[in-house]
Enzyme design. Structure first.
Site: not given
Ligand code: UD1
Ligand code: CA
Length: 433
Positions: A10-11, A15, A100, A151, A312, A345, A366
């Protein structure tokens, strides 16, 4: 035992500093989340549930899943899992994995599942010893048992020295996970609900929580910024290219050859520098690819491509085809022996055996609203600088005169000339004076 995977995606990936869901960041042409989904599939997990939030529509369009859960607003990884409560009555194991970590290996997921099953844990989580643990959650263990997780932002100076880190890959007993997930609090510096705090919750209830350490540091990298992305690209590129070279593919300069993870290439094929091959591509044996871009297409044996060609969108190129410089082929099928050697093309077209496409030919596919098909049957000869206004069929063995703009079907074995006759005004220069 039933196994499903919840993928945290969801993130935004703050960064990365761009307006794109982090899960969609491409690595050698394939989005992060697709790597994670494929790793789950290859570990035998077919039930996939991504949690989406930022740009949720785009993420949902980009991948296949059993169902998506939506998290809004984003209040942390634990809060993300809370959105999957519809799964609360399922039995068996739920793998929770961050979207990720594209380099995670199926073998690692399998070992984690195995340890979880053998030790009958409530939670088994993946860790690694990372000499540079900054930013990761630290894992405090006693033997295999996990006592606590903390954390970076909440860690004491002493705890920050711990190098065993959390990789965000968790095997949960599904019933226990959802029975207790509401016990998570956001009592931390970021005021977020952390999924890793389930360690504390489970320990309080006396359930068994264990860590499994992987030795492969490279697969565990969480890619948080563009510097890490470039490093991961280099690592994966080296690994993929090496496998192709060992299988008999000549890469003239592996450092400038980018081949995605879902590409197969036959032995004896030579690939020149500055070639990019992405998506689902299969290339046959003894082909030559020079400085070209190929995506989501199938190419047969002894085909030559480029320099500077672009193939492609589900194109299918059969055997012994020649695709020369500045030729673009989109969603087209080229049968054996077709030659399109220069500046052309070919879009939405079906081209029969041994057709010759003259320099500068364009399938005009097209009309501003719809795409139309061009069919060129076997052995036809298309002269240079021809426009074929689709939908159109050029019959078998037909010849199209150079410079023609063809709007009507041309029957087999006929000649079509569709250009104005030349007018030459003699002595024009003298008159003008
Ligand atoms: C997280 C872990 C950390 C670990 C690291 C490893 C937590 C609190 N921390 O930190 O312990 O060492 O991963 O890579 O879990 N996401 C959501 N919803 C949210 C927040 C995040 O879906 O509200 C998703 C993000 O899209 C991402 C994943 O969760 O895919 C991890 O979130 P991210 O913010 O990258 O956590 P880190 O700081 O890497
Ligand atoms: Ca991460």
């Amino acid at each position: 035992m039933s196994i499903r995977a919840i993928i945290l995606a969801a993130g935004k990936g703050t960064r990365m500093r761009e307006e794109r869901a982090k899960a969609l960041t491409p690595l050698l042409g394939k989005p992060f989340i697709q790597y994670v989904i494929d790793a789950c599939h290859n570990a035998g997990i077919d039930e996939i549930y991504p949690v989406v939030g930022f740009q949720k529509e785009t993420v949902m369009e980009s991948v296949l899943a059993n169902a998506f859960f939506v998290q809004e607003p984003l209040l942390g990884t634990g809060h993300a899992v809370m959105q999957a409560k519809a799964l609360k009555n399922e039995t068996g194991v739920t793998l929770i994995i961050a979207g990720d970590q594209p380099l995670i290996q199926p073998a690692t997921i399998l070992s984690l599942l195995e340890q979880h099953r053998l030790h009958q844990n409530a939670l088994t989580l993946l860790t690694v010893d990372n000499p540079n643990p900054f930013g990761y959650g630290r894992v405090i263990t006693q033997g295999r048992k996990v006592l606590e997780m903390v954390e970076e932002w909440d860690a004491t100076e002493e705890q920050k020295k711990i190098t065993e880190v959390n990789l965000s890959v968790y095997c949960f007993d599904n019933r226990l996970l959802f029975e207790h997930i509401d016990e998570l609090t956001n009592d931390n510096k970021k005021e977020e609900y952390y999924i890793n705090d389930m360690v504390m919750v489970f320990n309080r209830h006396g359930y068994s929580v264990e860590a499994m350490k992987t030795m492969n540091l490279k697969e565990t990298i969480g890619i948080n910024d563009k510097v890490a992305l470039a490093q991961a690209t280099r690592d994966l590129q080296a690994q993929i290219n090496e496998a192709h070279m060992l299988a008999g593919v000549t890469l003239v300069d592996p450092a400038t050859t980018y081949i995605g993870p879902d590409v197969t290439i036959g032995p004896g094929t030579t690939i020149y520098p500055n070639t990019v091959i992405e998506g689902k591509v299969s290339i046959g044996a003894y082909c030559t690819i020079e400085s070209s871009y190929i995506r989501d297409s199938v190419i047969g044996d002894r085909v030559t491509v480029g320099p500077f060609a672009h193939i492609r969108n589900q194109s299918v190129i059969h055997h012994d085809v020649r695709i020369g410089n500045f030729v673009e082929v989109k969603k087209s099928t080229l049968d054996d022996g077709v030659k399109a050697a220069h500046l052309t093309y070919l879009g939405d077209s079906v081209i029969g055996k041994h057709v010759n496409i003259g320099c500068g030919t364009i399938t005009v596919n097209y009309d501003g609203t719809l795409k139309h098909q061009t069919i060129i049957e076997a052995n036809a000869f298309i002269g240079s600088n021809v426009n074929l206004i689709a939908p159109i069929t050029i019959g078998e063995g037909a010849v199209i005169a150079a410079g023609s703009t063809v709007t009507e079907n041309v029957p087999a074995k006929s000649l079509a000339i569709a250009r104005s006759r030349q007018t030459t005004k003699e002595n024009y220069y003298a008159k003008r004076k």
